[in-house]
Scaffold this motif. Structure first.
Motif, PDB file in Angstrom:
ATOM      1  N   ALA A   1      -9.313  -4.448  -1.954  1.00 51.57           N
ATOM      2  CA  ALA A   1      -8.467  -3.801  -2.962  1.00 51.57           C
ATOM      3  C   ALA A   1      -9.227  -3.597  -4.271  1.00 51.57           C
ATOM      4  O   ALA A   1      -9.118  -2.547  -4.916  1.00 51.57           O
ATOM      5  CB  ALA A   1      -7.206  -4.626  -3.199  1.00 51.57           C
TER       6      ALA A   1
ATOM      7  N   GLY B   1      -2.378  -1.910  -7.918  1.00 53.43           N
ATOM      8  CA  GLY B   1      -3.110  -2.471  -6.790  1.00 53.43           C
ATOM      9  C   GLY B   1      -3.391  -3.954  -6.947  1.00 53.43           C
ATOM     10  O   GLY B   1      -3.669  -4.652  -5.960  1.00 53.43           O
TER      11      GLY B   1
ATOM     12  N   ALA C   1       0.830  -1.205   0.000  1.00 49.66           N
ATOM     13  CA  ALA C   1       0.000   0.000   0.000  1.00 49.66           C
ATOM     14  C   ALA C   1       0.864   1.255   0.000  1.00 49.66           C
ATOM     15  O   ALA C   1       0.579   2.218  -0.719  1.00 49.66           O
ATOM     16  CB  ALA C   1      -0.932  -0.014   1.208  1.00 49.66           C
TER      17      ALA C   1
ATOM     18  N   ILE D   1      -1.555  -6.340  -4.754  1.00 45.88           N
ATOM     19  CA  ILE D   1      -2.141  -6.628  -3.441  1.00 45.88           C
ATOM     20  C   ILE D   1      -3.139  -7.773  -3.570  1.00 45.88           C
ATOM     21  O   ILE D   1      -3.118  -8.742  -2.806  1.00 45.88           O
ATOM     22  CB  ILE D   1      -2.826  -5.377  -2.863  1.00 45.88           C
ATOM     23  CG1 ILE D   1      -1.805  -4.255  -2.653  1.00 45.88           C
ATOM     24  CG2 ILE D   1      -3.556  -5.699  -1.562  1.00 45.88           C
ATOM     25  CD1 ILE D   1      -2.412  -2.923  -2.246  1.00 45.88           C
ATOM     26  N   SER D   2      -4.013  -7.682  -4.578  1.00 44.58           N
ATOM     27  CA  SER D   2      -5.061  -8.686  -4.757  1.00 44.58           C
ATOM     28  C   SER D   2      -4.486 -10.053  -5.108  1.00 44.58           C
ATOM     29  O   SER D   2      -4.993 -11.079  -4.643  1.00 44.58           O
ATOM     30  CB  SER D   2      -6.038  -8.231  -5.857  1.00 44.58           C
ATOM     31  OG  SER D   2      -6.662  -7.027  -5.512  1.00 44.58           O
TER      32      SER D   2
ATOM     33  N   ASN E   1      -9.062  -9.121   1.689  1.00 44.09           N
ATOM     34  CA  ASN E   1      -7.983  -8.306   1.123  1.00 44.09           C
ATOM     35  C   ASN E   1      -8.233  -8.053  -0.360  1.00 44.09           C
ATOM     36  O   ASN E   1      -8.166  -6.915  -0.845  1.00 44.09           O
ATOM     37  CB  ASN E   1      -6.650  -9.033   1.333  1.00 44.09           C
ATOM     38  CG  ASN E   1      -5.444  -8.167   1.011  1.00 44.09           C
ATOM     39  OD1 ASN E   1      -5.555  -7.153   0.335  1.00 44.09           O
ATOM     40  ND2 ASN E   1      -4.291  -8.569   1.497  1.00 44.09           N
TER      41      ASN E   1
ATOM     42  N   SER F   1      -5.433  -0.345   1.365  1.00 50.17           N
ATOM     43  CA  SER F   1      -4.894  -0.489   0.012  1.00 50.17           C
ATOM     44  C   SER F   1      -4.659   0.849  -0.678  1.00 50.17           C
ATOM     45  O   SER F   1      -3.736   0.979  -1.488  1.00 50.17           O
ATOM     46  CB  SER F   1      -5.836  -1.350  -0.841  1.00 50.17           C
ATOM     47  OG  SER F   1      -5.933  -2.659  -0.328  1.00 50.17           O
ATOM     48  N   TYR F   2      -5.497   1.832  -0.366  1.00 51.64           N
ATOM     49  CA  TYR F   2      -5.408   3.104  -1.091  1.00 51.64           C
ATOM     50  C   TYR F   2      -5.133   4.281  -0.161  1.00 51.64           C
ATOM     51  O   TYR F   2      -5.420   5.434  -0.499  1.00 51.64           O
ATOM     52  CB  TYR F   2      -6.703   3.329  -1.884  1.00 51.64           C
ATOM     53  CG  TYR F   2      -6.910   2.242  -2.910  1.00 51.64           C
ATOM     54  CD1 TYR F   2      -6.190   2.230  -4.105  1.00 51.64           C
ATOM     55  CD2 TYR F   2      -7.780   1.185  -2.651  1.00 51.64           C
ATOM     56  CE1 TYR F   2      -6.339   1.201  -5.023  1.00 51.64           C
ATOM     57  CE2 TYR F   2      -7.938   0.159  -3.572  1.00 51.64           C
ATOM     58  CZ  TYR F   2      -7.217   0.173  -4.747  1.00 51.64           C
ATOM     59  OH  TYR F   2      -7.373  -0.851  -5.654  1.00 51.64           O
TER      60      TYR F   2
ATOM     61  N   PHE G   1      -9.149  -3.545   4.334  1.00 55.88           N
ATOM     62  CA  PHE G   1      -8.266  -3.552   3.176  1.00 55.88           C
ATOM     63  C   PHE G   1      -8.644  -2.499   2.136  1.00 55.88           C
ATOM     64  O   PHE G   1      -7.788  -2.039   1.386  1.00 55.88           O
ATOM     65  CB  PHE G   1      -8.218  -4.953   2.572  1.00 55.88           C
ATOM     66  CG  PHE G   1      -7.552  -5.949   3.480  1.00 55.88           C
ATOM     67  CD1 PHE G   1      -6.190  -5.878   3.713  1.00 55.88           C
ATOM     68  CD2 PHE G   1      -8.282  -6.918   4.138  1.00 55.88           C
ATOM     69  CE1 PHE G   1      -5.561  -6.769   4.568  1.00 55.88           C
ATOM     70  CE2 PHE G   1      -7.670  -7.817   4.993  1.00 55.88           C
ATOM     71  CZ  PHE G   1      -6.302  -7.746   5.214  1.00 55.88           C
TER      72      PHE G   1
END
Length: 383
Positions: free
Chosen positions: A341, A41, A23, A44-45, A337, A220-221, A216
């Motif tokens: 995301a 992103g 992140a 992350i996923s 998560n 995430s952002y 998340f």
């Protein structure tokens, strides 16, 4: 403190850094890999997808491997693929190594949770599990800010090398500090899979998967929101992430104590509802620096109060399949998560402001709390 718990905590530290540092590194990775923020992103996923796939499969395939040996094997896989991530030549290779580094994540925490509860003092099981999860919180307090600083000022590749070093330290500490325990798996695969035939199991899976998506979507952002909306300097992000880490450390231990003193389910319900409220406040506070910093601390604290209560709830309602259940709970967290995301990124794809993922997260956390209520009602009616 029990040295075995410290060894488990080291693993949580390495896993926490590799999961959450992305992140803070999103802007730097996007620049380095020539990709957009939402596209980056996906790193992350894809890690979360690896956890979801790997957690139940590795536990089912582990047979009757002794817990200590299994933990070392899982950490070896984690360390190898994080090392390969450091040398990934492009975005697509990094996607693959991120997926593979996520595969042992859930199984590690699943086995670790059962081991922690077995070597804990009677009546202190949730607190023992919270020590292992303290690795995740210390990752957010120290590891993620350091990893973000290294990635921003030097190279994100060095961040992955740092994670590799922690993985090696973890394997050594597991070898010498975890006591010899017999395999807790006494059933066959068919009997283990019976875990999925119980309504309790699915209600827990749903409230973790949907509710944790709130965390998340927020995490995430958070870096793009802080840079583009709150107007913090990119150089400040690593220090701001440490504020969230302080909250997570506090929340993790509070959650463990409350779960032992009262009940894990009631603890989860309270703080999942508070997570929804907190994210709504984050949405409105985003343009204001002081308010945003305060809410980063509060949201971080709330988010980790449910870590050990969730594990203990899953173990409690999965007699005979504890390893599988504990690993499935981690898979469920990482479904959250991926959902957080992905769904949190949709408003950004559609051109909305960088604080809108917080509203997505608030809705997901509120939905999660509804499933906790359904679980409580189901248990009450059954009894």
């Amino acid at each position: 403190m029990n040295r075995g718990l410290i060894a488990l905590m080291f693993g949580g530290l390495g896993i926490g850094i590799t999961e959450f540092v992305m992140a803070g590194l999103l802007p730097d990775l996007a620049t380095s890999l020539h990709t957009s923020i939402p596209e980056t992103g996906n790193l992350i996923s894809i890690y979360a997808l690896g956890v979801v796939v790997g957690a139940p499969l590795l536990i089912l395939a582990a047979g009757k491997i002794a817990p200590r040996k299994l933990l070392i094997l899982l950490m070896a896989d984690f360390t190898l693929f994080n090392c390969l991530s450091a040398f990934a030549p492009n975005y697509h290779i990094l996607l693959i190594t991120r997926f593979l580094s996520g595969v042992p994540h859930g199984a590690y925490f699943g086995v670790g949770s059962v081991v922690a509860s077995k070597i804990a003092k009677k009546g202190k099981e949730s607190q023992a599990v919270s020590v292992m999860f303290a690795g995740l919180t210390f990752a957010n307090l120290i590891g993620v800010p350091v990893g973000t600083f290294i990635g921003h000022h030097f190279s994100w590749r060095y961040t992955f090398l740092l994670i590799t070093l922690i993985g090696i330290i973890t394997m050594i500490s597991l070898r010498y500090w975890i006591p010899e325990l017999r395999s807790t798996k006494t059933q066959g695969i068919k009997q283990d899979l019976a875990f999925f035939t119980h309504l309790d199991s699915w209600l827990i899976i749903f409230f973790i998967s949907i509710g944790s998506a709130g965390l998340f979507a927020w995490a995430s952002y958070i870096a793009p929101m802080l840079i583009h909306l709150t107007r913090f300097n990119p150089d400040d992000i690593s220090y701001i992430m440490a504020i969230a880490g302080v909250g997570m450390v506090l929340g993790n231990f509070v959650g463990g104590k409350l779960a032992d003193k009262y009940s894990p389910i009631n603890t989860i319900l309270l703080f999942m509802f508070l997570m929804s409220m907190s994210l709504i406040i984050v949405y409105f506070a985003a343009p204001y620096k002081i308010a945003t910093l305060f809410m980063i601390f509060i949201t971080g604290a709330i988010s980790f109060t449910i870590a050990s209560p969730v594990q203990m709830t899953m173990i409690k309602y999965s007699k005979g399949a504890e390893l599988l259940a504990a690993s499935v709970s981690q898979a469920s967290f990482n479904i959250g998560n991926a959902l957080g995301a992905f769904l949190g990124g949709l408003p950004l794809f559609w051109g909305y402001n960088y604080n809108t993922p917080q509203l997505v997260g608030a809705g997901m956390a509120l939905c999660g709390s509804m499933f906790v209520i359904l679980l409580k009602l189901h248990i009450r009616n059954r009894n």
